[in-house]
Design a protein around this motif. Sequence first.
Motif, PDB file in Angstrom:
ATOM      1  N   ILE A  23       0.856  -1.115  -0.067  1.00 25.15           N
ATOM      2  CA  ILE A  23       0.261  -0.028  -0.181  1.00 25.15           C
ATOM      3  C   ILE A  23       0.825   1.436  -0.235  1.00 25.15           C
ATOM      4  N   ALA A  24       0.693   2.210  -0.675  1.00 27.19           N
ATOM      5  CA  ALA A  24       1.504   3.549  -0.768  1.00 27.19           C
ATOM      6  C   ALA A  24       0.663   4.756  -0.743  1.00 27.19           C
ATOM      7  N   PHE A  25       1.352   5.553   0.001  1.00 29.92           N
ATOM      8  CA  PHE A  25       0.797   6.989   0.158  1.00 29.92           C
ATOM      9  C   PHE A  25       1.087   7.950  -0.624  1.00 29.92           C
ATOM     10  N   ILE A  26       0.224   8.635  -1.562  1.00 27.68           N
ATOM     11  CA  ILE A  26       0.416   9.445  -2.651  1.00 27.68           C
ATOM     12  C   ILE A  26       0.354  11.167  -1.894  1.00 27.68           C
ATOM     13  N   GLU A  27       1.248  11.769  -1.834  1.00 26.41           N
ATOM     14  CA  GLU A  27       1.290  13.237  -1.231  1.00 26.41           C
ATOM     15  C   GLU A  27       2.155  14.005  -2.351  1.00 26.41           C
ATOM     16  N   ILE A  28       1.155  14.921  -2.932  1.00 29.35           N
ATOM     17  CA  ILE A  28       1.791  15.730  -3.865  1.00 29.35           C
ATOM     18  C   ILE A  28       2.070  17.249  -3.418  1.00 29.35           C
ATOM     19  N   GLN A  29       3.055  17.760  -3.396  1.00 28.02           N
ATOM     20  CA  GLN A  29       3.278  19.015  -2.941  1.00 28.02           C
ATOM     21  C   GLN A  29       4.149  19.812  -4.029  1.00 28.02           C
ATOM     22  N   GLY A  30       3.581  20.983  -4.641  1.00 26.60           N
ATOM     23  CA  GLY A  30       4.318  21.739  -5.658  1.00 26.60           C
ATOM     24  C   GLY A  30       4.861  20.786  -6.699  1.00 26.60           C
ATOM     25  N   ARG A  31       3.727  20.112  -7.160  1.00 31.19           N
ATOM     26  CA  ARG A  31       4.068  19.277  -8.279  1.00 31.19           C
ATOM     27  C   ARG A  31       5.087  18.299  -8.236  1.00 31.19           C
ATOM     28  N   LYS A  32       5.277  17.746  -6.906  1.00 28.94           N
ATOM     29  CA  LYS A  32       6.503  16.950  -6.727  1.00 28.94           C
ATOM     30  C   LYS A  32       5.818  15.868  -5.540  1.00 28.94           C
ATOM     31  N   ILE A  33       6.195  14.632  -5.785  1.00 28.42           N
ATOM     32  CA  ILE A  33       5.736  13.556  -5.017  1.00 28.42           C
ATOM     33  C   ILE A  33       6.502  13.281  -3.877  1.00 28.42           C
ATOM     34  N   LEU A  34       5.937  13.138  -2.665  1.00 29.39           N
ATOM     35  CA  LEU A  34       6.727  12.693  -1.531  1.00 29.39           C
ATOM     36  C   LEU A  34       7.261  11.512  -1.676  1.00 29.39           C
ATOM     37  N   SER A  35       8.694  11.444  -1.505  1.00 26.08           N
ATOM     38  CA  SER A  35       9.324  10.049  -1.518  1.00 26.08           C
ATOM     39  C   SER A  35      10.451   9.769  -0.380  1.00 26.08           C
ATOM     40  N   THR A  36      10.654   8.654  -0.018  1.00 29.34           N
ATOM     41  CA  THR A  36      11.299   8.358   1.088  1.00 29.34           C
ATOM     42  C   THR A  36      12.616   7.396   0.640  1.00 29.34           C
ATOM     43  N   LYS A  37      13.591   7.432   1.472  1.00 31.25           N
ATOM     44  CA  LYS A  37      14.861   6.752   1.066  1.00 31.25           C
ATOM     45  C   LYS A  37      15.268   6.218   2.336  1.00 31.25           C
ATOM     46  N   SER A  38      15.190   4.643   2.616  1.00 32.54           N
ATOM     47  CA  SER A  38      15.592   3.762   3.786  1.00 32.54           C
ATOM     48  C   SER A  38      17.069   4.173   3.914  1.00 32.54           C
ATOM     49  N   LYS A  39      17.697   3.980   5.152  1.00 34.77           N
ATOM     50  CA  LYS A  39      19.043   3.496   5.555  1.00 34.77           C
ATOM     51  C   LYS A  39      19.515   2.834   4.744  1.00 34.77           C
ATOM     52  N   GLY A  40      20.771   2.978   4.184  1.00 34.42           N
ATOM     53  CA  GLY A  40      21.548   1.937   3.309  1.00 34.42           C
ATOM     54  C   GLY A  40      21.115   1.874   1.957  1.00 34.42           C
ATOM     55  N   LYS A  41      20.047   2.454   1.478  1.00 35.41           N
ATOM     56  CA  LYS A  41      19.526   2.250   0.320  1.00 35.41           C
ATOM     57  C   LYS A  41      19.921   3.382  -0.879  1.00 35.41           C
ATOM     58  N   PHE A  42      19.738   3.012  -2.089  1.00 39.00           N
ATOM     59  CA  PHE A  42      20.317   4.408  -2.934  1.00 39.00           C
ATOM     60  C   PHE A  42      18.873   4.774  -3.513  1.00 39.00           C
ATOM     61  N   LYS A  43      17.879   3.935  -3.724  1.00 38.74           N
ATOM     62  CA  LYS A  43      16.525   4.451  -4.445  1.00 38.74           C
ATOM     63  C   LYS A  43      15.576   4.936  -3.553  1.00 38.74           C
ATOM     64  N   TYR A  44      14.689   6.113  -3.838  1.00 40.75           N
ATOM     65  CA  TYR A  44      13.783   6.582  -3.115  1.00 40.75           C
ATOM     66  C   TYR A  44      12.458   5.629  -3.608  1.00 40.75           C
ATOM     67  N   TYR A  45      11.477   5.759  -2.622  1.00 42.92           N
ATOM     68  CA  TYR A  45      10.234   4.886  -2.862  1.00 42.92           C
ATOM     69  C   TYR A  45       9.270   5.761  -2.180  1.00 42.92           C
ATOM     70  N   ILE A  46       7.847   5.517  -2.820  1.00 46.95           N
ATOM     71  CA  ILE A  46       6.864   6.254  -2.281  1.00 46.95           C
ATOM     72  C   ILE A  46       6.525   5.536  -0.851  1.00 46.95           C
ATOM     73  N   PRO A  47       6.209   6.443   0.168  1.00 46.73           N
ATOM     74  CA  PRO A  47       5.897   5.993   1.446  1.00 46.73           C
ATOM     75  C   PRO A  47       4.957   5.030   1.454  1.00 46.73           C
ATOM     76  N   GLY A  48       5.161   3.796   2.310  1.00 47.46           N
ATOM     77  CA  GLY A  48       3.996   2.728   2.593  1.00 47.46           C
ATOM     78  C   GLY A  48       4.647   1.465   2.859  1.00 47.46           C
ATOM     79  N   GLY A  49       3.822   0.421   2.550  1.00 47.48           N
ATOM     80  CA  GLY A  49       4.515  -0.781   3.029  1.00 47.48           C
ATOM     81  C   GLY A  49       3.530  -1.946   2.860  1.00 47.48           C
ATOM     82  N   LYS A  50       4.009  -3.271   3.374  1.00 51.32           N
ATOM     83  CA  LYS A  50       3.390  -4.379   3.029  1.00 51.32           C
ATOM     84  C   LYS A  50       2.234  -4.424   4.329  1.00 51.32           C
TER      85      LYS A  50
END
Length: 132
Positions: free
Chosen positions: A7-34
């Motif tokens: 499941i993912a949380f879509i939050e758009i501010q200023g025509r950009k989407i809120l994304s998160t990066k986990s510790k030790g990871k290189f890619k950003y992901y839309i927040p949410g999870g299993k």
Amino acid sequence: MTEIDKIAFIEIQGRKILSTKSKGKFKYYIPGGKREKGESDEQTLVREVFEELTVNIIPGTIEYVGTFMAQSDGAKEGVMVKMTCYKAKYNGTFHPKMEIEEIRGLDSNDSDRISEVDKLIFRHLVSIGELN
């Protein structure tokens, strides 16, 4: 084929989407999870958003955005991620929590920084005029 249900949380501010990066990871992901056993989409969204971002989703404001499926990054071929996406109003201020190291707004120019399923979501949001 194996399917990872998220499941993912879509939050758009200023025509950009809120994304998160986990510790030790290189890619950003839309927040949410299993989801946890027996959880509804709404329960998963509320729990995951609070656990990762420290904000409280306001029940009754949750809106379905879409469901997207793509190959899971870093997994063997045929392991697919199914991401069911929702928008919602919330109370609080975003702060990274648990495994989240960074919160950032991304747009379609950041496709090299995101997962395959997030690329599909970004394309959809661009096509409906919500994301740059």
